[in-house]
Design an enzyme around this catalytic site. Sequence first.
Site, PDB file in Angstrom:
ATOM      1  N   ARG A 111       0.831  -1.195   0.000  1.00  0.00           N
ATOM      2  CA  ARG A 111       0.000   0.000   0.000  1.00  0.00           C
ATOM      3  C   ARG A 111       0.863   1.240   0.000  1.00  0.00           C
ATOM      4  O   ARG A 111       1.792   1.351   0.810  1.00  0.00           O
ATOM      5  CB  ARG A 111      -0.851   0.031   1.271  1.00  0.00           C
ATOM      6  CG  ARG A 111      -2.216  -0.500   1.049  1.00  0.00           C
ATOM      7  CD  ARG A 111      -2.909  -0.614   2.390  1.00  0.00           C
ATOM      8  NE  ARG A 111      -4.292  -0.936   2.168  1.00  0.00           N
ATOM      9  CZ  ARG A 111      -5.303  -0.204   2.619  1.00  0.00           C
ATOM     10  NH1 ARG A 111      -5.087   0.860   3.334  1.00  0.00           N
ATOM     11  NH2 ARG A 111      -6.536  -0.562   2.361  1.00  0.00           N
ATOM     12  N   THR A 115      -1.423   7.471  -0.675  1.00  0.00           N
ATOM     13  CA  THR A 115      -2.714   7.283  -1.376  1.00  0.00           C
ATOM     14  C   THR A 115      -3.505   6.098  -0.816  1.00  0.00           C
ATOM     15  O   THR A 115      -4.691   5.967  -1.097  1.00  0.00           O
ATOM     16  CB  THR A 115      -2.477   7.025  -2.871  1.00  0.00           C
ATOM     17  OG1 THR A 115      -1.754   5.786  -2.988  1.00  0.00           O
ATOM     18  CG2 THR A 115      -1.682   8.143  -3.526  1.00  0.00           C
ATOM     19  N   ASP A 207      -5.763 -14.589   8.675  1.00  0.00           N
ATOM     20  CA  ASP A 207      -4.723 -14.058   7.785  1.00  0.00           C
ATOM     21  C   ASP A 207      -4.034 -15.219   7.084  1.00  0.00           C
ATOM     22  O   ASP A 207      -3.295 -15.992   7.712  1.00  0.00           O
ATOM     23  CB  ASP A 207      -3.709 -13.235   8.589  1.00  0.00           C
ATOM     24  CG  ASP A 207      -2.735 -12.514   7.675  1.00  0.00           C
ATOM     25  OD1 ASP A 207      -2.086 -13.186   6.843  1.00  0.00           O
ATOM     26  OD2 ASP A 207      -2.628 -11.283   7.767  1.00  0.00           O
ATOM     27  N   ASP A 210      -0.116 -15.328   7.258  1.00  0.00           N
ATOM     28  CA  ASP A 210       0.369 -15.730   8.580  1.00  0.00           C
ATOM     29  C   ASP A 210       0.182 -17.225   8.796  1.00  0.00           C
ATOM     30  O   ASP A 210       1.051 -17.892   9.373  1.00  0.00           O
ATOM     31  CB  ASP A 210      -0.378 -14.965   9.682  1.00  0.00           C
ATOM     32  CG  ASP A 210       0.187 -13.568   9.880  1.00  0.00           C
ATOM     33  OD1 ASP A 210       1.285 -13.286   9.370  1.00  0.00           O
ATOM     34  OD2 ASP A 210      -0.486 -12.769  10.550  1.00  0.00           O
TER      35      ASP A 210
HETATM   36  N1  URA Z   1      -6.287 -11.211   3.759  1.00  0.00           N
HETATM   37  C1  URA Z   1      -6.286 -12.307   4.561  1.00  0.00           C
HETATM   38  O1  URA Z   1      -5.271 -12.979   4.706  1.00  0.00           O
HETATM   39  N2  URA Z   1      -7.435 -12.649   5.177  1.00  0.00           N
HETATM   40  C2  URA Z   1      -8.575 -11.942   5.031  1.00  0.00           C
HETATM   41  O2  URA Z   1      -9.600 -12.310   5.615  1.00  0.00           O
HETATM   42  C3  URA Z   1      -8.549 -10.795   4.199  1.00  0.00           C
HETATM   43  C4  URA Z   1      -7.392 -10.463   3.568  1.00  0.00           C
END
Ligand code: URA
Length: 216
Positions: A111, A115, A207, A210
């Site tokens: 990101r 912006t 995630d 992760d």
């Molecule tokens: N990225 C992820 O790893 N999990 C989500 O729920 C949304 C974006």
Amino acid sequence: MANVTYDKNCLTVLDHPLVGHKMTILRDESTAPAHFRKLVHELAALEAYEATRDLPTMQVQVKTPICETEGVRLKEDTLAVVPILRAGMGMLEGVLSVVPSAAVGVLGMERDEETHEPHSYYAKMPQGIENRMALVIDPMLATGGSALAAIKYLREAGVKDIRLLVMVAAPEGVAAVNAAEPDVHIWACALDEGLNDAAYIVPGLGDAGDRIFGTV
Ligand code: URA
């Protein structure tokens, strides 16, 4: 389900008991990274199989131990797999297990601090990317920001046939990709309810990066 609209033909959700079974274990918070990674490989392979049904082939002769017969081989240099760093790397081995001859183009997205728009900080594409079908891989289609930035990068590189393979799609992400890029077809193993305030997919799986890399 989130209140968004998109062309239903832009999305294929894999409808198969094996996919449902593997997705349920993938979602389970107690699934350890080694098992999670293995399931992502397996699901990515099943998706790649579906998404490459129309790969170009050529007729060839093949000699079996018994006689000569006709067969088909994939045409060369027609496919590129494009993982979006980091989580997309978790799907790469699975996709390559069904199309080992594909070239790989890696895209790093982050990101912009001003912006807030995702942009590419790293890109290494194979030769002739503009003439290949590109399978963009990223496990989670949430807002669609990274996917759209990757598609924009590939469009600017001249790629015409772009396909998006994800594990879990949120309706918001599907709608965003479909509105901006109506020719991009999306394959998903699940279409979830929507996004929470932190832009995580609900129910989702948390995630993905992760969980793949054990950095929870
Ligand atoms: N990225 C992820 O790893 N999990 C989500 O729920 C949304 C974006």
